[in-house]
Design a protein around this motif. Structure first.
Motif, PDB file in Angstrom:
ATOM      1  N   VAL A   6       0.867  -1.182   0.000  1.00  0.00           N
ATOM      2  CA  VAL A   6       0.000   0.000   0.000  1.00  0.00           C
ATOM      3  C   VAL A   6       0.899   1.225   0.000  1.00  0.00           C
ATOM      4  N   ALA A   7       0.543   2.208  -0.830  1.00  0.00           N
ATOM      5  CA  ALA A   7       1.309   3.456  -0.890  1.00  0.00           C
ATOM      6  C   ALA A   7       0.342   4.630  -0.832  1.00  0.00           C
ATOM      7  N   TRP A   8       0.807   5.724  -0.232  1.00  0.00           N
ATOM      8  CA  TRP A   8      -0.026   6.904  -0.050  1.00  0.00           C
ATOM      9  C   TRP A   8       0.771   8.173  -0.297  1.00  0.00           C
ATOM     10  N   ASN A   9       0.010   9.252  -0.414  1.00  0.00           N
ATOM     11  CA  ASN A   9       0.529  10.606  -0.313  1.00  0.00           C
ATOM     12  C   ASN A   9      -0.154  11.260   0.873  1.00  0.00           C
ATOM     13  N   PHE A  10       0.455  12.302   1.377  1.00  0.00           N
ATOM     14  CA  PHE A  10      -0.185  13.080   2.424  1.00  0.00           C
ATOM     15  C   PHE A  10      -1.286  13.943   1.824  1.00  0.00           C
ATOM     16  N   LYS A  11      -2.307  14.206   2.621  1.00  0.00           N
ATOM     17  CA  LYS A  11      -3.335  15.162   2.223  1.00  0.00           C
ATOM     18  C   LYS A  11      -2.680  16.527   2.060  1.00  0.00           C
ATOM     19  N   PRO A  12      -3.201  17.353   1.163  1.00  0.00           N
ATOM     20  CA  PRO A  12      -2.596  18.670   0.912  1.00  0.00           C
ATOM     21  C   PRO A  12      -2.483  19.544   2.156  1.00  0.00           C
ATOM     22  N   GLU A  13      -3.384  19.388   3.107  1.00  0.00           N
ATOM     23  CA  GLU A  13      -3.351  20.245   4.294  1.00  0.00           C
ATOM     24  C   GLU A  13      -2.283  19.856   5.320  1.00  0.00           C
ATOM     25  N   VAL A  14      -1.629  18.709   5.144  1.00  0.00           N
ATOM     26  CA  VAL A  14      -0.557  18.312   6.067  1.00  0.00           C
ATOM     27  C   VAL A  14       0.667  19.169   5.775  1.00  0.00           C
ATOM     28  N   LYS A  15       1.154  19.832   6.803  1.00  0.00           N
ATOM     29  CA  LYS A  15       2.304  20.726   6.659  1.00  0.00           C
ATOM     30  C   LYS A  15       3.595  19.918   6.484  1.00  0.00           C
ATOM     31  N   VAL A  81      -5.141   1.255  14.175  1.00  0.00           N
ATOM     32  CA  VAL A  81      -3.917   1.913  13.705  1.00  0.00           C
ATOM     33  C   VAL A  81      -4.203   2.728  12.444  1.00  0.00           C
ATOM     34  N   ALA A  82      -4.918   2.139  11.502  1.00  0.00           N
ATOM     35  CA  ALA A  82      -5.229   2.847  10.257  1.00  0.00           C
ATOM     36  C   ALA A  82      -6.072   4.089  10.511  1.00  0.00           C
ATOM     37  N   ASP A  83      -7.091   3.950  11.359  1.00  0.00           N
ATOM     38  CA  ASP A  83      -7.984   5.075  11.629  1.00  0.00           C
ATOM     39  C   ASP A  83      -7.332   6.178  12.467  1.00  0.00           C
ATOM     40  N   THR A  84      -6.325   5.814  13.255  1.00  0.00           N
ATOM     41  CA  THR A  84      -5.685   6.781  14.144  1.00  0.00           C
ATOM     42  C   THR A  84      -4.443   7.426  13.528  1.00  0.00           C
ATOM     43  N   PHE A  85      -3.614   6.631  12.864  1.00  0.00           N
ATOM     44  CA  PHE A  85      -2.299   7.110  12.436  1.00  0.00           C
ATOM     45  C   PHE A  85      -2.118   7.265  10.931  1.00  0.00           C
ATOM     46  N   VAL A  86      -3.031   6.704  10.125  1.00  0.00           N
ATOM     47  CA  VAL A  86      -2.833   6.738   8.672  1.00  0.00           C
ATOM     48  C   VAL A  86      -3.939   7.520   7.962  1.00  0.00           C
ATOM     49  N   ARG A  87      -5.158   7.060   8.035  1.00  0.00           N
ATOM     50  CA  ARG A  87      -6.252   7.643   7.244  1.00  0.00           C
ATOM     51  C   ARG A  87      -6.497   9.131   7.483  1.00  0.00           C
ATOM     52  N   PRO A  88      -6.325   9.644   8.694  1.00  0.00           N
ATOM     53  CA  PRO A  88      -6.569  11.085   8.870  1.00  0.00           C
ATOM     54  C   PRO A  88      -5.594  11.978   8.099  1.00  0.00           C
ATOM     55  N   TYR A  89      -4.463  11.437   7.677  1.00  0.00           N
ATOM     56  CA  TYR A  89      -3.394  12.244   7.086  1.00  0.00           C
ATOM     57  C   TYR A  89      -3.084  11.920   5.627  1.00  0.00           C
ATOM     58  N   THR A  90      -3.660  10.840   5.093  1.00  0.00           N
ATOM     59  CA  THR A  90      -3.252  10.372   3.769  1.00  0.00           C
ATOM     60  C   THR A  90      -4.384  10.423   2.749  1.00  0.00           C
ATOM     61  N   CYS A  91      -3.968  10.384   1.486  1.00  0.00           N
ATOM     62  CA  CYS A  91      -4.905  10.320   0.365  1.00  0.00           C
ATOM     63  C   CYS A  91      -4.205   9.602  -0.786  1.00  0.00           C
ATOM     64  N   GLU A  92      -4.908   9.469  -1.877  1.00  0.00           N
ATOM     65  CA  GLU A  92      -4.329   8.867  -3.080  1.00  0.00           C
ATOM     66  C   GLU A  92      -3.720   7.501  -2.811  1.00  0.00           C
ATOM     67  N   ARG A  93      -4.451   6.653  -2.102  1.00  0.00           N
ATOM     68  CA  ARG A  93      -3.986   5.316  -1.745  1.00  0.00           C
ATOM     69  C   ARG A  93      -3.920   4.426  -2.988  1.00  0.00           C
ATOM     70  N   ALA A  94      -2.836   3.686  -3.096  1.00  0.00           N
ATOM     71  CA  ALA A  94      -2.679   2.667  -4.129  1.00  0.00           C
ATOM     72  C   ALA A  94      -2.359   1.355  -3.427  1.00  0.00           C
ATOM     73  N   CYS A  95      -2.898   0.254  -3.938  1.00  0.00           N
ATOM     74  CA  CYS A  95      -2.708  -1.033  -3.279  1.00  0.00           C
ATOM     75  C   CYS A  95      -2.570  -2.140  -4.318  1.00  0.00           C
ATOM     76  N   ILE A  96      -1.726  -3.110  -4.007  1.00  0.00           N
ATOM     77  CA  ILE A  96      -1.613  -4.307  -4.842  1.00  0.00           C
ATOM     78  C   ILE A  96      -1.311  -5.484  -3.917  1.00  0.00           C
ATOM     79  N   ASN A  97      -1.907  -6.628  -4.222  1.00  0.00           N
ATOM     80  CA  ASN A  97      -1.630  -7.877  -3.519  1.00  0.00           C
ATOM     81  C   ASN A  97      -1.032  -8.851  -4.514  1.00  0.00           C
ATOM     82  N   LEU A  98       0.073  -9.457  -4.138  1.00  0.00           N
ATOM     83  CA  LEU A  98       0.794 -10.361  -5.022  1.00  0.00           C
ATOM     84  C   LEU A  98       0.929 -11.717  -4.347  1.00  0.00           C
ATOM     85  N   GLU A  99       0.494 -12.757  -5.047  1.00  0.00           N
ATOM     86  CA  GLU A  99       0.574 -14.102  -4.479  1.00  0.00           C
ATOM     87  C   GLU A  99       1.792 -14.814  -5.028  1.00  0.00           C
TER      88      GLU A  99
END
Length: 100
Positions: A6-15, A81-99
């Protein structure tokens, strides 16, 4: 075995001056899920992408199988963890699962 990336960018409002501390908290808390979530074999958070990358951070985890990835996504420890430390600050999530 399944690798979940999973990869993300920060939301624009994050300093800019907040980003290093936020990434450190994400890393600590996401990697701490190993041993707490059944089927989660490893977790590694990458904070410093090389120049030219189009995402600011990335998490790579390994799981026993596809069912373990599904269980991880809804496990209460992961959701907290996701709701507290990741989702409030990130956007543009990309995800891939590889078997393997």
């Amino acid at each position: 075995m399944v690798t979940h990336i999973v990869a993300w960018n920060f939301k624009p409002e994050v300093k800019e001056e907040e980003k290093a501390a936020l990434k450190a908290e994400m890393k600590k808390n996401l990697e701490s899920l190993v041993g707490k979530v059944p089927g989660l074999l490893s977790a590694e958070f990458f904070m410093n992408p090389v120049a030219g990358s189009n995402k600011e951070m990335c998490l790579m985890t390994t799981h026993d199988d596809v069912e373990a990835v599904k269980a991880y996504s809804v496990h209460p420890e992961h959701v907290h963890v996701a709701d507290t430390f990741v989702r409030p600050y990130t956007c543009e999530r990309a995800c891939i699962n590889l078997e393997k």
